[in-house]
Scaffold this motif. Structure first.
Motif, PDB file in Angstrom:
ATOM      1  N   UNK A 179     -49.448  40.109 -50.451  1.00 48.30           N
ATOM      2  CA  UNK A 179     -48.660  39.529 -51.559  1.00 48.30           C
ATOM      3  C   UNK A 179     -47.347  38.968 -51.038  1.00 48.30           C
ATOM      4  N   UNK A 180     -46.711  39.709 -50.119  1.00 47.14           N
ATOM      5  CA  UNK A 180     -45.456  39.211 -49.550  1.00 47.14           C
ATOM      6  C   UNK A 180     -45.681  37.873 -48.847  1.00 47.14           C
ATOM      7  N   UNK A 181     -46.785  37.773 -48.122  1.00 42.10           N
ATOM      8  CA  UNK A 181     -47.074  36.514 -47.406  1.00 42.10           C
ATOM      9  C   UNK A 181     -47.290  35.358 -48.390  1.00 42.10           C
ATOM     10  N   UNK A 182     -47.966  35.653 -49.481  1.00 44.04           N
ATOM     11  CA  UNK A 182     -48.189  34.600 -50.499  1.00 44.04           C
ATOM     12  C   UNK A 182     -46.859  34.153 -51.086  1.00 44.04           C
ATOM     13  N   UNK A 183     -45.984  35.108 -51.352  1.00 44.64           N
ATOM     14  CA  UNK A 183     -44.658  34.767 -51.918  1.00 44.64           C
ATOM     15  C   UNK A 183     -43.868  33.915 -50.921  1.00 44.64           C
ATOM     16  N   UNK A 184     -43.882  34.322 -49.647  1.00 47.16           N
ATOM     17  CA  UNK A 184     -43.140  33.572 -48.624  1.00 47.16           C
ATOM     18  C   UNK A 184     -43.697  32.143 -48.511  1.00 47.16           C
ATOM     19  N   UNK A 185     -45.034  32.029 -48.577  1.00 45.79           N
ATOM     20  CA  UNK A 185     -45.676  30.702 -48.459  1.00 45.79           C
ATOM     21  C   UNK A 185     -45.075  29.740 -49.490  1.00 45.79           C
ATOM     22  N   UNK A 186     -44.923  30.204 -50.710  1.00 44.75           N
ATOM     23  CA  UNK A 186     -44.432  29.303 -51.764  1.00 44.75           C
ATOM     24  C   UNK A 186     -42.918  29.162 -51.712  1.00 44.75           C
ATOM     25  N   UNK A 187     -42.206  30.222 -51.375  1.00 42.96           N
ATOM     26  CA  UNK A 187     -40.743  30.127 -51.287  1.00 42.96           C
ATOM     27  C   UNK A 187     -40.349  29.192 -50.142  1.00 42.96           C
ATOM     28  N   UNK A 188     -41.096  29.250 -49.029  1.00 42.57           N
ATOM     29  CA  UNK A 188     -40.782  28.347 -47.905  1.00 42.57           C
ATOM     30  C   UNK A 188     -41.101  26.890 -48.241  1.00 42.57           C
ATOM     31  N   UNK A 189     -41.942  26.702 -49.271  1.00 41.92           N
ATOM     32  CA  UNK A 189     -42.218  25.324 -49.718  1.00 41.92           C
ATOM     33  C   UNK A 189     -41.093  24.805 -50.616  1.00 41.92           C
ATOM     34  N   UNK A 190     -40.239  25.738 -51.038  1.00 45.33           N
ATOM     35  CA  UNK A 190     -39.123  25.289 -51.872  1.00 45.33           C
ATOM     36  C   UNK A 190     -39.204  25.697 -53.324  1.00 45.33           C
ATOM     37  N   UNK A 191     -40.196  26.543 -53.691  1.00 42.89           N
ATOM     38  CA  UNK A 191     -40.157  27.002 -55.086  1.00 42.89           C
ATOM     39  C   UNK A 191     -38.949  27.927 -55.233  1.00 42.89           C
ATOM     40  N   UNK A 192     -38.474  28.044 -56.469  1.00 43.28           N
ATOM     41  CA  UNK A 192     -37.204  28.751 -56.711  1.00 43.28           C
ATOM     42  C   UNK A 192     -37.421  30.123 -57.313  1.00 43.28           C
ATOM     43  N   UNK A 193     -38.687  30.595 -57.265  1.00 40.02           N
ATOM     44  CA  UNK A 193     -38.939  31.950 -57.761  1.00 40.02           C
ATOM     45  C   UNK A 193     -40.288  32.041 -58.425  1.00 40.02           C
ATOM     46  N   UNK A 194     -40.451  33.146 -59.186  1.00 34.95           N
ATOM     47  CA  UNK A 194     -41.769  33.434 -59.755  1.00 34.95           C
ATOM     48  C   UNK A 194     -41.661  34.005 -61.163  1.00 34.95           C
ATOM     49  N   UNK A 237     -36.653  43.544 -51.466  1.00 34.25           N
ATOM     50  CA  UNK A 237     -36.035  43.825 -50.166  1.00 34.25           C
ATOM     51  C   UNK A 237     -36.619  42.926 -49.072  1.00 34.25           C
ATOM     52  N   UNK A 238     -37.954  42.813 -49.059  1.00 31.53           N
ATOM     53  CA  UNK A 238     -38.600  42.147 -47.925  1.00 31.53           C
ATOM     54  C   UNK A 238     -38.797  40.648 -48.123  1.00 31.53           C
ATOM     55  N   UNK A 239     -38.744  40.186 -49.377  1.00 34.92           N
ATOM     56  CA  UNK A 239     -39.014  38.745 -49.583  1.00 34.92           C
ATOM     57  C   UNK A 239     -37.939  38.072 -50.425  1.00 34.92           C
ATOM     58  N   UNK A 240     -37.828  38.476 -51.675  1.00 32.53           N
ATOM     59  CA  UNK A 240     -36.979  37.732 -52.613  1.00 32.53           C
ATOM     60  C   UNK A 240     -35.531  37.659 -52.132  1.00 32.53           C
ATOM     61  N   UNK A 241     -35.057  38.740 -51.533  1.00 35.10           N
ATOM     62  CA  UNK A 241     -33.640  38.766 -51.115  1.00 35.10           C
ATOM     63  C   UNK A 241     -33.371  37.790 -49.972  1.00 35.10           C
ATOM     64  N   UNK A 242     -34.436  37.268 -49.359  1.00 31.95           N
ATOM     65  CA  UNK A 242     -34.259  36.321 -48.236  1.00 31.95           C
ATOM     66  C   UNK A 242     -34.146  34.874 -48.707  1.00 31.95           C
ATOM     67  N   UNK A 243     -34.292  34.665 -50.035  1.00 29.23           N
ATOM     68  CA  UNK A 243     -34.308  33.285 -50.559  1.00 29.23           C
ATOM     69  C   UNK A 243     -33.383  33.177 -51.775  1.00 29.23           C
ATOM     70  N   UNK A 244     -32.938  31.962 -52.057  1.00 28.10           N
ATOM     71  CA  UNK A 244     -32.124  31.747 -53.261  1.00 28.10           C
ATOM     72  C   UNK A 244     -33.092  31.523 -54.428  1.00 28.10           C
ATOM     73  N   UNK A 245     -33.540  32.621 -55.011  1.00 23.69           N
ATOM     74  CA  UNK A 245     -34.623  32.516 -56.008  1.00 23.69           C
ATOM     75  C   UNK A 245     -34.469  33.611 -57.050  1.00 23.69           C
ATOM     76  N   UNK A 246     -35.307  33.578 -58.064  1.00 22.32           N
ATOM     77  CA  UNK A 246     -35.306  34.665 -59.054  1.00 22.32           C
ATOM     78  C   UNK A 246     -36.721  35.051 -59.414  1.00 22.32           C
ATOM     79  N   UNK A 247     -36.829  36.246 -60.017  1.00 20.10           N
ATOM     80  CA  UNK A 247     -38.145  36.735 -60.466  1.00 20.10           C
ATOM     81  C   UNK A 247     -38.024  37.159 -61.927  1.00 20.10           C
ATOM     82  N   UNK A 248     -38.846  36.529 -62.790  1.00 20.22           N
ATOM     83  CA  UNK A 248     -38.897  36.937 -64.199  1.00 20.22           C
ATOM     84  C   UNK A 248     -40.250  37.606 -64.410  1.00 20.22           C
TER      85      UNK A 248
END
Ligand code: TEU
Length: 540
Positions: A179-194, A237-248
Motif C-alpha cells: 500500500x505504501x508503494x502504491x501511495x508513493x507511486x501516485x504522490x511521486x506523479x504529483x497527486x496532492x493526496x488521497x 510516518x512512512x509516506x504522507x509526511x514525505x509529501x506536501x499532501x493530505x488524506x481525507x
C-alpha cells in the motif's frame, strides 16, 4: 507544512459519468481535461477523482485489479499525466481515491492467493468453514454475507463488500508495504493526496461471530479500532509526511469521539474525514428505510460535528448518496431556491467543503421507472434481498428510488442536447430527462442560475478568511431556522437560513454580504429557503 487543503473548495468527479469524449458512453480522462477550465471558473481548488484504475467494474472501479494502471475505458497513463500537469497549471490540486480495504478478485494478488501455497495467500483473509458453515456470521455492506467459498482452494475468503471485493489482510506486513508503494507511486506523479475509502474498517481485530444485528453483524470486530489507528500512523510516518499532501478518510459509523481520534492533527493519522451521521438523519436504522427529512435534526447534527472536530470535511452528496436538492431541499416547488440555500450552508460551515459533480447546477435524483435501469451492485443486491424477504414490489422500488446510489450517478448534464452533452454514444446509465432544463449550458450565462450562485458563493469563500477559518458558534436551530456565526477576534459573519418553503423571520444585525435572493439590505424577513450572510462585530 501549511494546511492548504483548509483554504480550498473541493469538487468530486465520478469519472464514469462526467464527460465522454470517445463516444463509448463512459466518461474519460480527456473529458475531465476538457472541463478543467469549467472547474477553474467555478473556483475549485481541489479535485477528487473517484477511481480510474483498471477494474472489472463490479463496483464501478471500487474493485481495483491494478492500482498502477488506468482503466482503458477512461484512457491512458499519459492522459492521466497530462491531466495532472494541466490541473497544476490551473492551481487545482488533484487527489486520488485510495481503495485499500479490498482489491478486485481479478487483482493478480488475489488470483495468486487462491493457491494455498502461494506467498500471496496471506494477502487476503482465507478461512476454512466450520462444520459446513461459513467461518462466522458477519453480514456485508452489500446485503449479502461476508464469505465466499473458493472451490479451487477449498476455503472461504472474507469480503465486507461485494463478493468480487476480497478484503486485504493487514496482519500481513507485506500488504502494508504494498500500500505504501502504491501511495508513493501516485504522490511521486504529483497527486496532492488521497480520499481513503472506508479506511476505518481495514483492521479486523477478530474473526469471531458478531452480535446479531439488523445491519453489519460483526462490525464490532473491525470498526475504528487500535489496529486501524496504528496503520494510519504508519502510513503518515512512512509516506504522507514525505509529501506536501493530505488524506481525507471516508469513515463509516464513526462517533464524534472516534472521529476526533482519527482526525486530531496531533495524532498524525487523517487530516479530515467524511462522517455519516448528518446523512442518516432521515434513515430508520439503515438508509433503505426512510422517514421524513427534518431540517432541525439535520442542522443539530451538523452543529454538533462543527464543534466536535478541529476540522471537518463537509458534504451533502457524493457518488453514494441521493442528490441533496431532492433529499434536503424541494426540487419540485423551490428547486433553485433550495439548491442555493444548500450552497450557502455547505460553503459557510467550518471545514473543507466538498461539492459533488452536478450539485453546482442543482442536478436531481434520477427519473428512472424500472429496475432494468439500475446498474449499482449495492442496489441490485438490496433489491434481491428485499425480494427474498417478500417485501412488496412497490415498496422495494421505493427503497431504490429514495436511496439507490444511481441517483447520483446519472451522467453530468452539460446541455439540453442529445445525451445532455455527456456522450455521442449510448450512456452507460440513463440520462435524467430534466437535462433539458437543468444543464450547464443553460445556466452558464444566466446570472440568476444555481451555477452563477455557486460561482459567487465560492468566490466569496475563497476571498473571505473568516468564512474559511473562523470558529463556528451555533445561535438558533428550530423547525425552520438554522442560525450560526463564524467568528475571528472582533469580526463575525452571521448565517441565517430559512430551511423551509414558507416565508420566515429572524432579526439579526450586520451588513448584508450575500443573500440567495436579490435584495439590497436585510430587514429580518426571509423568503422560502432564503439564506443570508451578514457581517458584523463580534461582541460576545
Ligand atoms: O463506500 C462505503 C460504504 O459503505 C458505502 O456503501 C456507503 O456507506 C453507503 O453506500 C452510503 O449510503 C465506499 C465507496 O464510497 C463506495 O462507492 C464503495 O462501493 C464502497 O466503499 C466499497 O469500496
Amino acid at each position: 507544512m501549511k494546511s492548504w487543503w483548509r483554504d480550498r473548495v473541493a469538487y468530486q468527479i465520478y469519472p464514469r459519468s462526467f464527460q465522454d469524449t470517445d463516444g463509448n458512453g463512459i466518461g474519460d480522462l480527456r473529458g475531465i481535461i476538457k472541463r478543467l477550465p469549467y472547474l477553474k471558473e467555478l473556483g475549485i481548488g481541489i479535485l477528487w477523482l473517484s477511481p480510474v484504475y483498471r477494474s472489472p467494474n463490479d463496483d464501478n472501479g471500487y474493485d481495483i485489479s491494478d492500482y498502477r494502471s488506468i482503466h482503458p475505458d477512461f484512457g491512458t497513463m499519459s492522459e492521466m499525466d497530462k491531466l495532472l500537469q494541466l490541473a497544476e497549471k490551473l492551481d487545482i490540486k488533484v487527489i486520488m481515491d485510495l481503495v485499500i480495504n479490498h482489491t478486485s478478485d481479478e487483482h493478480e494478488w488475489f488470483k495468486e492467493s487462491r493457491n494455498p501455497d502461494s506467498p500471496y495467500r496471506d494477502y487476503y483473509i482465507w478461512r476454512p468453514g466450520k462444520n459446513g458453515k461459513k467461518p462466522n456470521n458477519w453480514t456485508s455492506f452489500f446485503a449479502e454475507d461476508c464469505w465466499e467459498f473458493d472451490e479451487r482452494s477449498g476455503e472461504y475468503f472474507l469480503h465486507l463488500f461485494s463478493k468480487k471485493q476480497p478484503d486485504l489482510n493487514y496482519r500481513n506486513p507485506k500488504v502494508i508495504e504494498e500500500v505504501k508503494d502504491i501511495m508513493r507511486f501516485w504522490l511521486e506523479k504529483g497527486v496532492a493526496g488521497f480520499r481513503c475509502d472506508v479506511i476505518n474498517v481495514i483492521w479486523k481485530e477478530s474473526l469471531a461471530n458478531g452480535r446479531k444485528r439488523f445491519i453489519l453483524t460483526g462490525r464490532e470486530h473491525y470498526l475504528t479500532n487500535d489496529g486501524t489507528h496504528e496503520i494510519l500512523r504508519e502510513l503518515r510516518r512512512d509516506v504522507l509526511s514525505q509529501f506536501d499532501c493530505f488524506a481525507v478518510g471516508e469513515t463509516v459509523m464513526v462517533t464524534p469521539k472516534s472521529a476526533f481520534d482519527l482526525s486530531d492533527p496531533s495524532r498524525g493519522e487523517l487530516d479530515m474525514l467524511f462522517s455519516f451521521e448528518h446523512m442518516d438523519t432521515d434513515s430508520i436504522i439503515v438508509k433503505w428505510f426512510k422517514k421524513r427529512f427534518k431540517p432541525q435534526k439535520f442542522c443539530e447534527v451538523i452543529a454538533k460535528w462543527q464543534t466536535a472536530l478541529e476540522w471537518n470535511a463537509n458534504y451533502f452528496e457524493n457518488h453514494d448518496q441521493p442528490r441533496s436538492v431532492s433529499r434536503f431541499g424541494d426540487d419540485q416547488n423551490f428547486h433553485d431556491e433550495s439548491a442555493r440555500m444548500l450552497c450557502v450552508l455547505l460553503l459557510s460551515l467550518r471545514g473543507t467543503p466538498f461539492i459533488y459533480q452536478g450539485q453546482e447546477i442543482g442536478m436531481t435524483d434520477f427519473d428512472f421507472t424500472s429496475m432494468d435501469q439500475i446498474r449499482d451492485v449495492e442496489s441490485l443486491n438490496v433489491y434481491r434481498l428485499a425480494t427474498r424477504l417478500h417485501i412488496p414490489k412497490s415498496y422495494r422500488w421505493k427503497m431504490i428510488l429514495r436511496s439507490g446510489r444511481d441517483n447520483a450517478r446519472t451522467p453530468m448534464q452539460w446541455s439540453a442536447g442529445k445525451n445532455a452533452g455527456f456522450s455521442t454514444g449510448t450512456p452507460w446509465l440513463g440520462i435524467n430527462g430534466n437535462h433539458t432544463k437543468i444543464n450547464v449550458e443553460a445556466q452558464d450565462k444566466d446570472p440568476n442560475s444555481v451555477l452563477a450562485f455557486y460561482r459567487k458563493m465560492i468566490r466569496l469563500r475563497n476571498h473571505n478568511k473568516l468564512l474559511r477559518s473562523g470558529a463556528f458558534r451555533s445561535v438558533e436551530i428550530s423547525r425552520k431556522l438554522f442560525v450560526f456565526e463564524r467568528i475571528h477576534d472582533k469580526e463575525k459573519i452571521t448565517v441565517v437560513i430559512n430551511f423551509s418553503g414558507n416565508p420566515g423571520r429572524y432579526n439579526a444585525s450586520g451588513k448584508l454580504l450575500l443573500s440567495t435572493y436579490e435584495r439590497i439590505d436585510y430587514d429580518g424577513s426571509l423568503a422560502p429557503y432564503e439564506a443570508v450572510l451578514l457581517s458584523g462585530r463580534n461582541e460576545g
